[in-house]
Enzyme design. Structure first.
Site, short mmCIF file in Angstrom:
data_model
loop_
_atom_site.label_atom_id
_atom_site.label_comp_id
_atom_site.label_asym_id
_atom_site.label_seq_id
_atom_site.Cartn_x
_atom_site.Cartn_y
_atom_site.Cartn_z
N ASP A 16 7.16 1.99 -5.22
CA ASP A 16 7.12 0.87 -4.27
C ASP A 16 8.53 0.40 -3.90
OD1 ASP A 16 5.90 -1.03 -2.67
OD2 ASP A 16 5.68 -2.49 -4.29
N HIS A 33 10.81 5.57 3.89
CA HIS A 33 9.82 6.50 3.32
C HIS A 33 10.43 7.88 3.12
CE1 HIS A 33 6.79 3.49 3.44
NE2 HIS A 33 6.68 3.44 4.76
N LEU A 127 4.79 21.99 -15.11
CA LEU A 127 4.56 20.55 -14.93
C LEU A 127 3.42 20.41 -13.93
CD1 LEU A 127 5.94 17.49 -14.98
CD2 LEU A 127 6.73 18.16 -12.74
C1 IPE Z 1 1.15 0.41 -3.75
O1 IPE Z 1 2.16 -0.16 -3.00
C2 IPE Z 1 0.73 1.71 -3.15
C3 IPE Z 1 1.74 2.76 -3.17
C4 IPE Z 1 2.89 2.73 -3.75
C5 IPE Z 1 1.34 3.96 -2.50
P1 IPE Z 1 1.87 -1.30 -1.93
O2 IPE Z 1 3.19 -1.74 -1.41
O3 IPE Z 1 0.90 -0.84 -0.91
O4 IPE Z 1 1.19 -2.42 -2.82
P2 IPE Z 1 0.96 -3.97 -2.51
O5 IPE Z 1 0.31 -4.05 -1.17
O6 IPE Z 1 2.31 -4.62 -2.48
O7 IPE Z 1 0.13 -4.46 -3.63
C1 IPE Z 2 5.85 2.18 -0.97
O1 IPE Z 2 6.80 1.42 -0.31
C2 IPE Z 2 5.33 3.31 -0.12
C3 IPE Z 2 3.93 3.17 0.29
C4 IPE Z 2 3.16 2.17 0.00
C5 IPE Z 2 3.38 4.24 1.08
P1 IPE Z 2 6.40 0.22 0.63
O2 IPE Z 2 6.24 0.75 2.03
O3 IPE Z 2 5.23 -0.52 0.12
O4 IPE Z 2 7.70 -0.68 0.57
P2 IPE Z 2 7.76 -2.27 0.57
O5 IPE Z 2 6.88 -2.75 -0.54
O6 IPE Z 2 7.28 -2.71 1.92
O7 IPE Z 2 9.20 -2.57 0.34
MG MG Z 3 5.04 -2.12 -1.13
#
Ligand code: IPE
Ligand code: IPE
Ligand code: MG
Length: 246
Positions: A16, A33, A127
């Site tokens: 995240d 991303h 792995l």
């Molecule tokens: C969780 O991250 C899902 C992934 C890392 C794929 P999110 O950014 O979507 O989670 P929330 O919405 O903050 O809980």
């Molecule tokens: C995690 O990073 C990737 C996915 C959920 C696909 P985020 O896109 O949630 O990044 P933040 O939380 O907005 O910084």
């Molecule tokens: Mg996020």
């Protein structure tokens, strides 16, 4: 002295913070991303080097469909291009790729890419990389329940056969060790509907580092932290110490 946990067999990661990293660096979320994919690639290499057995990463949650359409499309395109560019390398490094989640929701192109990568790498043994795509922990439990109901309706099993062990066999990751360590980057202390049943006794490691900044040193810090945990599974410290010295 604390008894220490040995190397984790199965690490699960909530990657995240890509969006916030991009914002902090004056970049588009797309660039965030893409930077995230690079980090994952480095960590896989590092995990192979450390002789870890199983990594399970959360790449797209069922809830992520609710993001702006443009971002969802971008993420799905990124999965296809990353798979196409990385699978050969993963295969050459003896890595097995496996997807968990409701993957039938994806485009034919992505589904094809996924099944091709799974079959190409299916006999690899160094792995295992499980990638959770359109995954949700509640969906996982729900699907296990439906499968048990189907088996009962077909009279393959009776109510007496239903126990925790049977439920385990119906869940995603049934074939792997239970997760030892969960790492969540990006500062949030929540599970976001990731593996729920499976993490009953997982050690939880949260770091403020945003995923694109999570490097191998930070991964090692998480591993160090893990080795200092005393995993008691309901027992007392004394019992654990005694067993260790036995
Ligand atoms: C969780 O991250 C899902 C992934 C890392 C794929 P999110 O950014 O979507 O989670 P929330 O919405 O903050 O809980
Ligand atoms: C995690 O990073 C990737 C996915 C959920 C696909 P985020 O896109 O949630 O990044 P933040 O939380 O907005 O910084
Ligand atoms: Mg996020």
């Amino acid at each position: 002295m604390n008894s220490k946990s040995s190397k984790p067999k199965h690490i699960i990661i909530i990657m995240d913070g890509n969006g916030r990293w991009a914002e902090q660096n004056g970049l588009t979320r797309s660039a965030g991303h893409k930077a995230g994919v690079k980090v994952l690639r480095n960590l896989i290499e590092h995990a192979v080097h450390l002789e870890l057995k199983t990594l399970t990463v959360y790449a797209f949650s069922r809830e992520n469909w609710q993001r702006p359409k443009k971002e969802v499309e971008l993420l799905l395109d990124l999965f296809i291009s990353s798979l196409e560019s990385e699978v050969k390398d993963l295969h050459e490094n003896n890595i097995k790729l496996n997807f968990i989640g409701e993957t039938d929701k994806f485009s034919e192109k992505l589904k094809k890419s996924m099944s091709k990568s799974e079959s190409l790498t299916s006999n690899n043994s160094k792995l295992t990389l499980n990638v959770a795509l359109n995954y949700s922990g509640r969906w996982d439990v729900y699907k296990a329940l439906l499968s048990i109901i189907d088996d009962m309706t077909a009279k393959k099993i009776t109510k007496n056969d239903v126990d925790e062990e049977l439920i385990n066999t119906k869940l995603s990751l049934a074939d792997y060790d239970e997760p030892d360590l969960l790492i969540r980057t990006g500062g949030e202390k929540r599970l976001s509907n990731y593996l729920l049943w499976q993490i009953a006794y997982t050690e939880l490691y949260f770091t403020n580092t945003l995923w694109p900044d999570f490097n191998t040193d930070q991964f090692d810090l998480a591993l160090d932290w893990y080795t200092k945990r005393q995993r008691r599974f309901g027992k007392t410290s004394e019992q654990i110490e005694k067993n260790k010295n036995a």
